[in-house]
Design a protein around this motif. Structure first.
Motif, PDB file in Angstrom:
ATOM      1  N   GLY A  35       0.825  -1.192   0.000  1.00 22.21           N
ATOM      2  CA  GLY A  35       0.000   0.000   0.000  1.00 22.21           C
ATOM      3  C   GLY A  35       0.861   1.244   0.000  1.00 22.21           C
ATOM      4  O   GLY A  35       2.008   1.221   0.462  1.00 22.21           O
TER       5      GLY A  35
ATOM      6  N   GLU B 258      -1.900  -2.276  -9.544  1.00 24.27           N
ATOM      7  CA  GLU B 258      -2.527  -3.153  -8.549  1.00 24.27           C
ATOM      8  C   GLU B 258      -2.233  -2.703  -7.128  1.00 24.27           C
ATOM      9  O   GLU B 258      -2.896  -3.130  -6.178  1.00 24.27           O
ATOM     10  CB  GLU B 258      -2.056  -4.594  -8.750  1.00 24.27           C
ATOM     11  CG  GLU B 258      -0.695  -4.948  -8.158  1.00 24.27           C
ATOM     12  CD  GLU B 258       0.496  -4.461  -8.980  1.00 24.27           C
ATOM     13  OE1 GLU B 258       1.648  -4.745  -8.587  1.00 24.27           O
ATOM     14  OE2 GLU B 258       0.281  -3.800 -10.023  1.00 24.27           O
TER      15      GLU B 258
ATOM     16  N   PRO C  26      -2.558  -0.473  -4.039  1.00 26.47           N
ATOM     17  CA  PRO C  26      -3.558   0.508  -3.611  1.00 26.47           C
ATOM     18  C   PRO C  26      -2.913   1.804  -3.115  1.00 26.47           C
ATOM     19  O   PRO C  26      -1.887   1.784  -2.442  1.00 26.47           O
ATOM     20  CB  PRO C  26      -4.298  -0.205  -2.482  1.00 26.47           C
ATOM     21  CG  PRO C  26      -3.311  -1.206  -1.952  1.00 26.47           C
ATOM     22  CD  PRO C  26      -2.484  -1.635  -3.129  1.00 26.47           C
TER      23      PRO C  26
ATOM     24  N   HIS D 233      -3.858   4.974  -0.804  1.00 28.19           N
ATOM     25  CA  HIS D 233      -4.821   5.349   0.230  1.00 28.19           C
ATOM     26  C   HIS D 233      -4.787   6.856   0.461  1.00 28.19           C
ATOM     27  O   HIS D 233      -3.710   7.442   0.642  1.00 28.19           O
ATOM     28  CB  HIS D 233      -4.496   4.625   1.532  1.00 28.19           C
ATOM     29  CG  HIS D 233      -4.464   3.129   1.411  1.00 28.19           C
ATOM     30  ND1 HIS D 233      -5.599   2.360   1.386  1.00 28.19           N
ATOM     31  CD2 HIS D 233      -3.413   2.263   1.274  1.00 28.19           C
ATOM     32  CE1 HIS D 233      -5.271   1.086   1.268  1.00 28.19           C
ATOM     33  NE2 HIS D 233      -3.953   0.999   1.190  1.00 28.19           N
TER      34      HIS D 233
ATOM     35  N   THR E 252      -6.538   4.829 -12.923  1.00 25.60           N
ATOM     36  CA  THR E 252      -6.915   4.019 -11.762  1.00 25.60           C
ATOM     37  C   THR E 252      -7.304   4.917 -10.595  1.00 25.60           C
ATOM     38  O   THR E 252      -6.571   5.859 -10.268  1.00 25.60           O
ATOM     39  CB  THR E 252      -5.736   3.125 -11.333  1.00 25.60           C
ATOM     40  OG1 THR E 252      -5.301   2.370 -12.454  1.00 25.60           O
ATOM     41  CG2 THR E 252      -6.145   2.191 -10.207  1.00 25.60           C
TER      42      THR E 252
ATOM     43  N   PRO F 169      -8.059   5.903  -6.511  1.00 22.62           N
ATOM     44  CA  PRO F 169      -7.466   5.500  -5.228  1.00 22.62           C
ATOM     45  C   PRO F 169      -8.342   4.477  -4.520  1.00 22.62           C
ATOM     46  O   PRO F 169      -9.504   4.254  -4.880  1.00 22.62           O
ATOM     47  CB  PRO F 169      -7.396   6.814  -4.450  1.00 22.62           C
ATOM     48  CG  PRO F 169      -8.475   7.663  -5.033  1.00 22.62           C
ATOM     49  CD  PRO F 169      -8.547   7.293  -6.480  1.00 22.62           C
ATOM     50  N   SER F 170      -7.782   3.880  -3.485  1.00 21.84           N
ATOM     51  CA  SER F 170      -8.515   2.914  -2.676  1.00 21.84           C
ATOM     52  C   SER F 170      -9.657   3.590  -1.918  1.00 21.84           C
ATOM     53  O   SER F 170      -9.585   4.775  -1.578  1.00 21.84           O
ATOM     54  CB  SER F 170      -7.553   2.260  -1.678  1.00 21.84           C
ATOM     55  OG  SER F 170      -8.245   1.483  -0.729  1.00 21.84           O
ATOM     56  N   ASP F 171     -10.691   2.822  -1.635  1.00 24.17           N
ATOM     57  CA  ASP F 171     -11.779   3.327  -0.796  1.00 24.17           C
ATOM     58  C   ASP F 171     -11.389   3.367   0.676  1.00 24.17           C
ATOM     59  O   ASP F 171     -12.075   3.995   1.490  1.00 24.17           O
ATOM     60  CB  ASP F 171     -13.023   2.437  -0.960  1.00 24.17           C
ATOM     61  CG  ASP F 171     -13.637   2.553  -2.346  1.00 24.17           C
ATOM     62  OD1 ASP F 171     -13.475   3.609  -2.986  1.00 24.17           O
ATOM     63  OD2 ASP F 171     -14.261   1.567  -2.786  1.00 24.17           O
ATOM     64  N   LEU F 172     -10.304   2.697   1.021  1.00 21.91           N
ATOM     65  CA  LEU F 172      -9.847   2.637   2.407  1.00 21.91           C
ATOM     66  C   LEU F 172      -8.912   3.802   2.674  1.00 21.91           C
ATOM     67  O   LEU F 172      -7.948   4.018   1.935  1.00 21.91           O
ATOM     68  CB  LEU F 172      -9.123   1.306   2.640  1.00 21.91           C
ATOM     69  CG  LEU F 172      -8.825   0.899   4.080  1.00 21.91           C
ATOM     70  CD1 LEU F 172     -10.118   0.622   4.837  1.00 21.91           C
ATOM     71  CD2 LEU F 172      -7.926  -0.340   4.088  1.00 21.91           C
TER      72      LEU F 172
ATOM     73  N   GLY G  62      -5.532   1.949   6.029  1.00 25.96           N
ATOM     74  CA  GLY G  62      -4.612   1.217   5.178  1.00 25.96           C
ATOM     75  C   GLY G  62      -3.429   0.695   5.983  1.00 25.96           C
ATOM     76  O   GLY G  62      -2.982  -0.446   5.800  1.00 25.96           O
TER      77      GLY G  62
END
Length: 323
Positions: free
Chosen positions: A32, A60, A62, A64, A97, A99-102, A107
């Motif tokens: 991450g 791939e 992530p 955060h 792409t 960002p992550s939802d977390l 993270g």
């Protein structure tokens, strides 16, 4: 097995080099990347991280989104140092792409739980996200294999105030909370790379020429060179010469191999109240403030590290170009 690593950064020119150096390591799994407000605001850091990852074909991983502001003070940024978008003169295509939802703090927590006892944490920006993560889970320090921090100034002048370093100045309360957390918990002491050692890793135009030549003038090398050209100009404007200090790549290299450096055990505390000394990092070696809570790096073969860094980045850029 690959080494699991979680990077928290405020990308940033030297953060960009640190990220690409880590991406070049075949035995490292970046689990991450957390975006911290610092060199530029959080949304710009997120965009930079996503763009570098897409350029390097590593979407791939992530990214955060971190806190928008420091814990207790107003955000200050450093576009004069890193350029209006944080990456100097480099012009990266916006990433496709998201960002992550977390968020970044969670993270950290997920990465530590998924890789308990094995995770290497690396922070090359302010410690805001990590402090928030420790607030959410006070046991987080004990879940890490090690933590490496780029921050502080020990026995040398600061680069933001006469006594304090940039990352600590941006969020001194967060830095104080992180060091205090490691004081309370039985965990490996963080390895702290301050200005006293990171300013010894100095890149010059000759190194930049070597990077482009050895890579075959690959696209990644050209972007890194354009970022660094802005960094050279900034340092030159500060009467430091047409060079640049690679604070964050130094910390990234230490994160992967702490044996390449030596240091001292100390209790590190952060001054929060001084009118002239706010954000100063105090390293007590004599136990006056408490037992050691950090390993402060004091010595390294920076010439060898710089050679390795240039060789690694050139080889990675060439690999991406040929793939």
């Amino acid at each position: 097995m690959a080494t699991a690593l979680f990077l928290d950064c405020d990308t940033g020119i030297d953060d960009s080099l640190a990220l690409t150096y880590l991406l070049a390591q075949q035995d490292v799994e970046i689990v991450g990347v957390a975006a911290t407000a610092g060199n530029v605001p959080t949304d710009v850091v997120v965009a930079n991280n996503l763009a570098w990852l897409e350029l390097c074909r590593r979407t791939e991983i992530p990214v955060h989104v971190g806190a928008q502001n420091p814990i207790a003070s107003r955000l200050r940024t450093a576009e004069d140092t890193h350029g209006p978008h944080g990456i100097g003169y480099a012009e990266l295509f916006p990433a496709s792409t998201p960002p992550s939802d977390l968020d970044a703090a969670h993270g950290w927590l997920r990465a530590a739980d998924d890789h308990r006892g094995e995770l290497i944490g690396l922070v090359t920006g302010p410690l805001t996200n990590l402090a928030l993560a420790v607030r959410a889970d006070p046991e987080l320090p004990g879940k890490l294999r090690r933590l490496v921090i780029m921050g502080g100034a020990f026995g040398v002048p600061g680069n933001t105030t006469p006594v304090a370093e940039w990352n600590t100045v941006v969020d001194p309360e967060a830095a104080a909370e992180v060091f205090e957390a490691f004081s309370r918990f039985d965990a490996p002491d963080p390895i702290v790379c301050g200005l006293n050692i990171t300013e010894q890793l100095v890149i010059t135009p000759a190194h930049l020429c070597r990077l482009r030549t050895d890579s075959g003038d690959a696209l990644l090398a050209r972007h890194l060179a354009e970022a660094l050209r802005f960094y050279f100009e900034f340092h030159d404007s500060q009467n430091e010469g047409y060079v640049a200090y690679l604070h964050d790549p130094f910390a990234a290299m230490v994160a992967l191999d702490p044996d390449r450096v030596s240091g001292i055990a100390a209790h590190v505390a952060v001054e929060l109240n001084g009118a002239l000394t706010r954000a100063m990092t105090v390293a007590d070696r004599r136990g006056m403030l408490g037992p050691p809570n950090a390993q402060v790096v004091t010595q390294a073969d920076t010439d060898a590290m710089l050679d390795e860094l240039i060789d690694t980045l050139a080889g990675y850029a060439r690999h991406l170009n040929d793939a």
